[in-house]
Design an enzyme around this catalytic site. Structure first.
Site, mmCIF file in Angstrom:
data_model
loop_
_atom_site.group_PDB
_atom_site.id
_atom_site.type_symbol
_atom_site.label_atom_id
_atom_site.label_comp_id
_atom_site.label_asym_id
_atom_site.label_seq_id
_atom_site.Cartn_x
_atom_site.Cartn_y
_atom_site.Cartn_z
ATOM 1 N N LYS A 109 -1.170 0.886 5.280
ATOM 2 C CA LYS A 109 -0.144 0.804 4.001
ATOM 3 C C LYS A 109 0.830 -0.466 4.108
ATOM 4 O O LYS A 109 1.041 -0.907 3.249
ATOM 5 C CB LYS A 109 0.711 1.960 3.972
ATOM 6 C CG LYS A 109 -0.130 3.012 3.223
ATOM 7 C CD LYS A 109 0.682 4.167 2.595
ATOM 8 C CE LYS A 109 -0.202 5.172 1.787
ATOM 9 N NZ LYS A 109 0.329 6.469 1.235
ATOM 10 N N LYS A 128 -11.306 5.517 0.797
ATOM 11 C CA LYS A 128 -10.773 6.521 0.404
ATOM 12 C C LYS A 128 -10.141 6.535 -1.099
ATOM 13 O O LYS A 128 -9.744 5.442 -1.539
ATOM 14 C CB LYS A 128 -9.580 6.995 1.063
ATOM 15 C CG LYS A 128 -8.922 8.375 0.920
ATOM 16 C CD LYS A 128 -7.610 8.464 1.850
ATOM 17 C CE LYS A 128 -6.410 8.015 0.995
ATOM 18 N NZ LYS A 128 -5.185 8.815 1.164
ATOM 19 N N LYS A 151 -4.556 6.735 -4.933
ATOM 20 C CA LYS A 151 -3.627 6.412 -6.345
ATOM 21 C C LYS A 151 -3.510 4.901 -6.297
ATOM 22 O O LYS A 151 -3.226 4.246 -7.341
ATOM 23 C CB LYS A 151 -2.050 6.887 -6.041
ATOM 24 C CG LYS A 151 -2.095 8.532 -6.039
ATOM 25 C CD LYS A 151 -0.788 8.847 -6.174
ATOM 26 C CE LYS A 151 -0.656 10.239 -5.640
ATOM 27 N NZ LYS A 151 -0.025 10.139 -3.910
#
Ligand code: AQP
Length: 339
Positions: free
Chosen positions: A119, A202, A205
């Site tokens: 992230k 994956k 969102k």
């Protein structure tokens, strides 16, 4: 050994539309566990603000997103009478316990967390301290309720191991058996749903391509279009699960079918083995629409009544606080803040 009452806690971030990965990886199990355990499900808004404002959209958007995620929980089958449904920031003990855990967890443990690396990206100097500390807050979310089981997708496994390490170290440091060593519940044929555009990534969102995921808010047409456009390889479907090895996109679509149908991968391949993807994709689109459309309609009904959703969250926060407050009081005694 202290015996803890079985209690479940899990949560999702209000950082965008929930998608099929959130649903199959976690929510399906959340709904099932309502009938066997005491269950608490939260919208983890404190976690959402660990990302740049552009990701969670700022204050106005955040307030709406919290309601949307709460509505998605209920639309997917979380019953606010059976489960405690609330947003994390309303129960101040989450943040309070996280501070104490910050003093228990070790920097070396956090340095190993792969989600932070993913992230934060290349420029980790610019990531927030909150993003780095995310797993410690997550441990506090769980342990402030003495939760014994946490149903999540595969990607959360490492964070749950850290939660167990924190509970064990706290118990050792303070010579107590106060915190349970929580069990992850990672189950079903779709614990890691992959992007429809790239079977090695994956479903998420934050993926820039909306075609990569099926949102719980997608219309029937959008769902069918996304499945039709999903990446596949040149071969047809194999007759046995072994034939999916090295074929991430095929593996993903078959896993999604199995999870939505409540069947095993083997059973799906018995039905479709030898078929071409076009026919399989039509069947998958019909199944996905049949399963997700009622959730979508129920979500829209709930969102038309924001006062109701707010009242559920307020009631949930009160019930959650009633569990968290005495646990926090005991922690303060154990640490030595109060007599
Ligand atoms: N692709 C997935 N397959 C299976 N489970 C998944 N989960 C998320 N993606 C998948 C599970 O959903 C729960 C809540 O996730 P979250 O909203 O807290 O954040 P996340 O894991 O960071 O979800 P996203 O969609 O990947 O968001 P971004 O793009 O912001 O990172 C967890 O139980 C998770 O395992």
């Amino acid at each position: 050994m202290t015996q803890f009452t079985p209690r479940v806690l899990s949560g999702m971030q209000p950082t965008g539309n929930l998608h099929l990965g959130n649903y199959l990886g976690a929510m399906v199990n959340w709904v099932k566990m309502q009938d066997t355990h005491e269950t608490l499900y939260c919208v983890v808004d404190l976690h959402a603000i660990t990302q740049p404002t552009a990701v969670w959209g700022g204050p106005q958007v955040l307030r709406k997103s919290i309601r949307e995620v709460a509505a998605a929980y209920m639309a997917a089958g979380i019953d606010p009478k059976k489960s405690v449904l609330f947003n994390q920031s309303r129960v101040h003990e989450h943040a309070e316990l996280a501070w104490i855990f910050n003093c228990v967890a070790r920097i070396g443990w956090l340095d190993r967390m792969t989600q932070f690396k993913e992230k934060a990206g290349k420029d980790k100097e610019k990531a927030s301290v909150g993003l780095y500390d995310y797993p410690v807050l997550m441990a506090a979310d769980i342990l402030i309720y003495h939760a014994t089981h946490v149903p999540v997708g595969e990607d959360q496994k490492q964070h749950l191991e850290l939660c167990r390490d924190i509970a064990i170290k706290f118990n050792n440091d303070f010579e107590t058996e106060f915190f349970p060593v929580t069990e992850p519940v990672i189950m079903g044929p779709a614990t890691r749903v992959m992007s429809l555009r790239d079977g090695t990534k994956k479903m998420s969102k934050s993926d820039a391509s909306d075609l990569s995921r099926i949102n719980l808010t997608d219309s029937a047409d959008d769902i069918a279009k996304k499945i039709r456009k999903a990446k596949t390889d040149a071969d047809g479907l194999p007759s046995e699960a072994g034939g999916l090895k090295g074929r991430p996109e095929a593996d993903n679509l078959v896993g999604i079918f199995a999870a939505l149908a409540g069947e095993t991968v083997e059973a799906v391949l018995q039905q479709f083995g030898g078929a071409q993807f076009s026919g399989f994709k039509n069947a998958l689109a019909d199944l996905a629409v049949a399963k997700l459309s009622p959730i979508n309609s129920r979500m829209n009904q709930l969102l038309a009544d924001p006062g109701y959703v707010e009242s559920v969250l307020a009631d949930g926060a009160e019930r959650a606080s009633a569990i968290a407050a005495p646990i926090m009081r005991d922690v303060k005694k154990i640490v030595g803040f109060t007599a």
